[in-house]
Design a protein around this motif. Structure first.
Motif, PDB file in Angstrom:
ATOM      1  N   VAL A 176       0.855  -1.178   0.000  1.00 30.33           N
ATOM      2  CA  VAL A 176       0.000   0.000   0.000  1.00 30.33           C
ATOM      3  C   VAL A 176       0.893   1.231   0.000  1.00 30.33           C
ATOM      4  CG1 VAL A 176      -0.280  -0.084   2.527  1.00 30.33           C
ATOM      5  CG2 VAL A 176      -1.933   1.181   1.131  1.00 30.33           C
ATOM      6  N   GLU A 177       0.586   2.178  -0.884  1.00 28.03           N
ATOM      7  CA  GLU A 177       1.414   3.380  -0.989  1.00 28.03           C
ATOM      8  C   GLU A 177       0.540   4.609  -1.143  1.00 28.03           C
ATOM      9  OE1 GLU A 177       3.278   3.980  -5.069  1.00 28.03           O
ATOM     10  OE2 GLU A 177       3.001   1.790  -5.062  1.00 28.03           O
ATOM     11  N   TYR A 178       0.995   5.703  -0.545  1.00 31.51           N
ATOM     12  CA  TYR A 178       0.255   6.962  -0.642  1.00 31.51           C
ATOM     13  C   TYR A 178       1.245   8.078  -0.965  1.00 31.51           C
ATOM     14  CZ  TYR A 178      -3.776   9.984   0.236  1.00 31.51           C
ATOM     15  OH  TYR A 178      -4.811  10.858   0.090  1.00 31.51           O
ATOM     16  N   PRO A 179       1.445   8.372  -2.255  1.00 27.49           N
ATOM     17  CA  PRO A 179       2.387   9.419  -2.641  1.00 27.49           C
ATOM     18  C   PRO A 179       1.689  10.771  -2.843  1.00 27.49           C
ATOM     19  CG  PRO A 179       1.798   8.117  -4.560  1.00 27.49           C
ATOM     20  CD  PRO A 179       0.977   7.591  -3.414  1.00 27.49           C
ATOM     21  N   GLN A 180       2.182  11.790  -2.183  1.00 28.24           N
ATOM     22  CA  GLN A 180       1.774  13.170  -2.420  1.00 28.24           C
ATOM     23  C   GLN A 180       3.030  14.010  -2.635  1.00 28.24           C
ATOM     24  OE1 GLN A 180      -0.442  14.515   1.009  1.00 28.24           O
ATOM     25  NE2 GLN A 180      -2.385  13.709   0.240  1.00 28.24           N
ATOM     26  N   GLY A 181       2.868  15.158  -3.276  1.00 25.73           N
ATOM     27  CA  GLY A 181       4.019  16.020  -3.497  1.00 25.73           C
ATOM     28  C   GLY A 181       3.835  17.452  -3.047  1.00 25.73           C
ATOM     29  N   TRP A 182       2.710  17.757  -2.399  1.00 22.17           N
ATOM     30  CA  TRP A 182       2.383  19.157  -2.140  1.00 22.17           C
ATOM     31  C   TRP A 182       3.278  19.812  -1.091  1.00 22.17           C
ATOM     32  CZ3 TRP A 182      -0.446  21.379   2.204  1.00 22.17           C
ATOM     33  CH2 TRP A 182      -0.674  20.477   3.250  1.00 22.17           C
ATOM     34  N   LYS A 219       2.117  14.264  16.867  1.00 23.37           N
ATOM     35  CA  LYS A 219       3.553  13.982  16.829  1.00 23.37           C
ATOM     36  C   LYS A 219       4.046  13.514  15.468  1.00 23.37           C
ATOM     37  CE  LYS A 219       3.058  11.117  20.266  1.00 23.37           C
ATOM     38  NZ  LYS A 219       3.346  10.115  21.329  1.00 23.37           N
ATOM     39  N   ALA A 220       3.174  12.916  14.674  1.00 21.65           N
ATOM     40  CA  ALA A 220       3.554  12.426  13.354  1.00 21.65           C
ATOM     41  C   ALA A 220       2.979  13.341  12.283  1.00 21.65           C
ATOM     42  CB  ALA A 220       3.048  11.000  13.144  1.00 21.65           C
ATOM     43  N   GLY A 221       3.766  13.614  11.245  1.00 23.38           N
ATOM     44  CA  GLY A 221       3.320  14.486  10.170  1.00 23.38           C
ATOM     45  C   GLY A 221       2.684  13.701   9.044  1.00 23.38           C
ATOM     46  N   ALA A 239       0.845 -13.128   6.806  1.00 22.08           N
ATOM     47  CA  ALA A 239       1.187 -12.365   5.598  1.00 22.08           C
ATOM     48  C   ALA A 239       2.107 -11.211   5.979  1.00 22.08           C
ATOM     49  CB  ALA A 239      -0.085 -11.815   4.940  1.00 22.08           C
ATOM     50  N   ASN A 240       2.831 -10.705   5.004  1.00 25.09           N
ATOM     51  CA  ASN A 240       3.670  -9.534   5.259  1.00 25.09           C
ATOM     52  C   ASN A 240       3.392  -8.471   4.209  1.00 25.09           C
ATOM     53  OD1 ASN A 240       5.155 -11.361   3.430  1.00 25.09           O
ATOM     54  ND2 ASN A 240       6.668  -9.718   3.436  1.00 25.09           N
ATOM     55  N   GLY A 241       3.862  -7.244   4.470  1.00 19.08           N
ATOM     56  CA  GLY A 241       3.548  -6.166   3.556  1.00 19.08           C
ATOM     57  C   GLY A 241       4.510  -5.001   3.649  1.00 19.08           C
ATOM     58  N   VAL A 242       4.302  -4.043   2.752  1.00 21.55           N
ATOM     59  CA  VAL A 242       5.100  -2.822   2.695  1.00 21.55           C
ATOM     60  C   VAL A 242       4.139  -1.644   2.592  1.00 21.55           C
ATOM     61  CG1 VAL A 242       6.865  -1.538   1.435  1.00 21.55           C
ATOM     62  CG2 VAL A 242       6.956  -4.046   1.489  1.00 21.55           C
ATOM     63  N   LEU A 243       4.365  -0.629   3.411  1.00 24.18           N
ATOM     64  CA  LEU A 243       3.560   0.600   3.380  1.00 24.18           C
ATOM     65  C   LEU A 243       4.501   1.778   3.201  1.00 24.18           C
ATOM     66  CD1 LEU A 243       0.686   1.558   5.848  1.00 24.18           C
ATOM     67  CD2 LEU A 243       2.385   3.237   5.113  1.00 24.18           C
ATOM     68  N   THR A 244       4.258   2.574   2.181  1.00 22.54           N
ATOM     69  CA  THR A 244       5.033   3.790   1.990  1.00 22.54           C
ATOM     70  C   THR A 244       4.090   4.982   1.924  1.00 22.54           C
ATOM     71  OG1 THR A 244       5.021   3.654  -0.429  1.00 22.54           O
ATOM     72  CG2 THR A 244       6.829   2.567   0.717  1.00 22.54           C
ATOM     73  N   ALA A 245       4.538   6.100   2.477  1.00 19.76           N
ATOM     74  CA  ALA A 245       3.769   7.343   2.415  1.00 19.76           C
ATOM     75  C   ALA A 245       4.758   8.500   2.345  1.00 19.76           C
ATOM     76  CB  ALA A 245       2.862   7.496   3.632  1.00 19.76           C
ATOM     77  N   SER A 246       4.450   9.468   1.519  1.00 19.07           N
ATOM     78  CA  SER A 246       5.334  10.607   1.365  1.00 19.07           C
ATOM     79  C   SER A 246       4.545  11.817   0.897  1.00 19.07           C
ATOM     80  CB  SER A 246       6.437  10.298   0.351  1.00 19.07           C
ATOM     81  OG  SER A 246       7.297  11.416   0.190  1.00 19.07           O
ATOM     82  N   GLN A 247       4.929  12.982   1.401  1.00 13.70           N
ATOM     83  CA  GLN A 247       4.331  14.235   0.951  1.00 13.70           C
ATOM     84  C   GLN A 247       5.354  15.124   0.244  1.00 13.70           C
ATOM     85  OE1 GLN A 247       2.620  15.104   4.901  1.00 13.70           O
ATOM     86  NE2 GLN A 247       0.589  14.904   3.985  1.00 13.70           N
ATOM     87  N   ILE A 248       6.520  14.526  -0.075  1.00 16.19           N
ATOM     88  CA  ILE A 248       7.561  15.272  -0.786  1.00 16.19           C
ATOM     89  C   ILE A 248       7.915  14.608  -2.113  1.00 16.19           C
ATOM     90  CG2 ILE A 248       8.512  16.457   1.219  1.00 16.19           C
ATOM     91  CD1 ILE A 248      10.248  13.355  -0.111  1.00 16.19           C
ATOM     92  N   ASN A 249       6.979  13.798  -2.663  1.00 18.21           N
ATOM     93  CA  ASN A 249       7.171  13.202  -3.992  1.00 18.21           C
ATOM     94  C   ASN A 249       6.812  14.254  -5.038  1.00 18.21           C
ATOM     95  OD1 ASN A 249       6.031   9.788  -3.269  1.00 18.21           O
ATOM     96  ND2 ASN A 249       7.859  10.884  -2.644  1.00 18.21           N
ATOM     97  N   THR A 250       7.748  15.102  -5.359  1.00 18.09           N
ATOM     98  CA  THR A 250       7.515  16.282  -6.192  1.00 18.09           C
ATOM     99  C   THR A 250       6.729  15.950  -7.453  1.00 18.09           C
ATOM    100  OG1 THR A 250       9.621  17.146  -5.392  1.00 18.09           O
ATOM    101  CG2 THR A 250       8.630  18.266  -7.273  1.00 18.09           C
ATOM    102  N   GLY A 251       5.601  16.644  -7.629  1.00 23.52           N
ATOM    103  CA  GLY A 251       4.754  16.441  -8.792  1.00 23.52           C
ATOM    104  C   GLY A 251       3.665  15.413  -8.606  1.00 23.52           C
ATOM    105  N   ALA A 252       3.776  14.568  -7.585  1.00 18.34           N
ATOM    106  CA  ALA A 252       2.742  13.560  -7.334  1.00 18.34           C
ATOM    107  C   ALA A 252       1.482  14.244  -6.802  1.00 18.34           C
ATOM    108  CB  ALA A 252       3.237  12.519  -6.341  1.00 18.34           C
ATOM    109  N   GLU A 253       0.338  13.695  -7.149  1.00 20.09           N
ATOM    110  CA  GLU A 253      -0.923  14.281  -6.708  1.00 20.09           C
ATOM    111  C   GLU A 253      -1.484  13.519  -5.509  1.00 20.09           C
ATOM    112  OE1 GLU A 253      -3.334  14.475 -10.258  1.00 20.09           O
ATOM    113  OE2 GLU A 253      -2.270  16.271 -10.976  1.00 20.09           O
ATOM    114  N   ASN A 254      -2.298  12.494  -5.743  1.00 18.85           N
ATOM    115  CA  ASN A 254      -2.968  11.847  -4.606  1.00 18.85           C
ATOM    116  C   ASN A 254      -3.337  10.414  -4.954  1.00 18.85           C
ATOM    117  OD1 ASN A 254      -3.738  13.276  -2.015  1.00 18.85           O
ATOM    118  ND2 ASN A 254      -5.560  12.058  -2.326  1.00 18.85           N
TER     119      ASN A 254
END
Length: 389
Positions: free
Chosen positions: A167-173, A196-198, A249-264
């Motif tokens: 599961v991934e949530y890329p933002q760039g704003w 505490k978490a951004g 089961a195992n998994g990977v979760l990524t989230a970022s708000q500095i993926n320049t140009g990414a929307e939502n």
């Protein structure tokens, strides 16, 4: 339900310059089950009054503080007062109005995350458990029809035993420092108002909730690596997690708000021992199924072959795109239908009960604390524990 009156809603927050307040209003009103009749739209009484004028509300029901909202509404005859309190404030103003609203006997719709701190979440969770009122937490993305289809197919064993989750949530704003020029950036990167978490308190919680909702599994352990990439920012704006689930089961979760140009473009991929399912928000009307022994399939919203969960949350025929506000509205509609059923003394349909609530809220707040704990730990794995006492 045809003989019942519309549910009356009061809103806390969502005034001038707010983003999510208008989304909530549009979603709540979409199906004609709810009407906005009151509110306190800003901590500034004049701004609250102005917002009430723009929404064409009765001036006597536009208040300067949520304590006044509760007190004045309770003085009205039952058929006139609000039924639902919708809270769309920054995170530091979630706990107190939500708790007071429940104690006053109002149903509550609260924008996620549940509270500013885990300790507040535990207290609010206990209040919800003892309240006769209903509680809804708006994890929006669970409202999409094809996410409902994904959940039902996994529950019915279409892809077999779940083995892997991405599961991934890329933002760039937030790719640069916007804190002094953008209202949303100023509070969402402020630990005193956001928590505490951004990034992981804001969108990481959505990705976590999505993983548990779709698979029907619970995360049992996490391994976190968080980062603050923009100089001058106080809390995380990027990170990645390894996940372990309750069925091994195992998994990977990524989230970022500095993926320049990414929307939502929130994405989730779930693979079992019989097949896999893939969904992404920017193509939200499609669900891709992958199989080892036959061609890929694409399930489409609005079609007759979908399951009951997707059908119950689809508004338009196939080929007519539905989006973010409709997903939000599905949560409101299910919540409203459950309130109506409760009033009539009947058991709500399973599809109506399919909205996020207290369990999602407290697990989301536990997630934030445990991600931060794991990030600071020298151990590889941090057990996922939810303490409700």
């Amino acid at each position: 339900m045809k003989t019942m009156k519309k549910l009356k809603m009061g809103m806390i927050g969502g005034g001038p310059g707010a983003f999510i307040g208008a989304i909530h209003r549009n979603a709540a009103l979409m199906d004609g089950l709810i009407e906005l009749v009151a509110g306190v739209f800003s901590s500034n009484p004049e701004k609250s009054r102005q917002a009430g004028e723009e929404l064409m509300l009765d001036p006597s029901r536009v208040y300067s503080h949520y304590d006044e909202l509760f007190a004045k509404e309770l003085e009205l005859p039952e058929e006139q007062r609000i039924d639902i309190v919708c809270i769309v404030t920054p995170n530091n103003v979630h706990y107190d109005p939500a708790k007071k609203a429940l104690e006053a006997g109002f149903h509550v719709v609260l924008d996620k995350p549940m509270t500013l701190t885990y300790e507040e979440a535990v207290s609010l969770y206990k209040c919800i458990q003892t309240s006769s009122s209903l509680f809804c937490l708006t994890h929006t993305y669970t409202g999409y029809p094809m996410i409902k289809q994904m959940k039902q197919m996994i529950a019915e064993g279409a892809i077999g035993t779940v083995k892997k989750v991405y599961v991934e949530y890329p933002q760039g704003w937030l790719y640069r420092l916007l804190e002094h020029e953008n209202k949303q950036a100023s509070w969402r990167t402020d630990p005193a108002r956001n928590g505490k978490a951004g990034c992981f308190g804001d969108i990481g919680t959505h990705a976590f909730n999505m993983a548990e909702y779709v698979t029907g599994l619970e995360v049992t352990a996490i391994c976190a690596s968080l980062h603050t990439k923009v100089e001058g920012r106080y809390i995380d704006d990027d990170g990645a997690l390894l996940l372990q689930f309750s069925n091994s089961a195992n998994g990977v979760l990524t989230a970022s708000q500095i993926n320049t140009g990414a929307e939502n473009n929130l994405k989730i991929r779930v693979y079992g021992d019989k097949g896999g399912l893939e969904w992404e928000q920017e193509l939200n009307n499609s669900l891709v199924a992958r199989w080892p022994d036959r061609p890929d399939e694409v399930f489409r919203a609005g079609t007759s072959y979908l399951g009951s969960l997707a059908q119950a949350n689809t508004r338009t025929p196939a080929g007519h795109p539905e989006g973010y506000i409709e997903a939000f509205a599905n949560i409101y509609r299910n919540f409203a239908r459950t309130i109506y059923a409760k009033r009539k003394g009947v058991v709500p349909l399973p599809e109506w009960l399919d909205f996020p609530g207290a369990e999602d809220g407290i697990r989301g707040m536990a997630f934030i604390d445990l991600v931060l704990k794991s990030n600071q730990s020298s151990q590889k794995w941090t057990p996922f524990e939810v303490l409700k006492d």
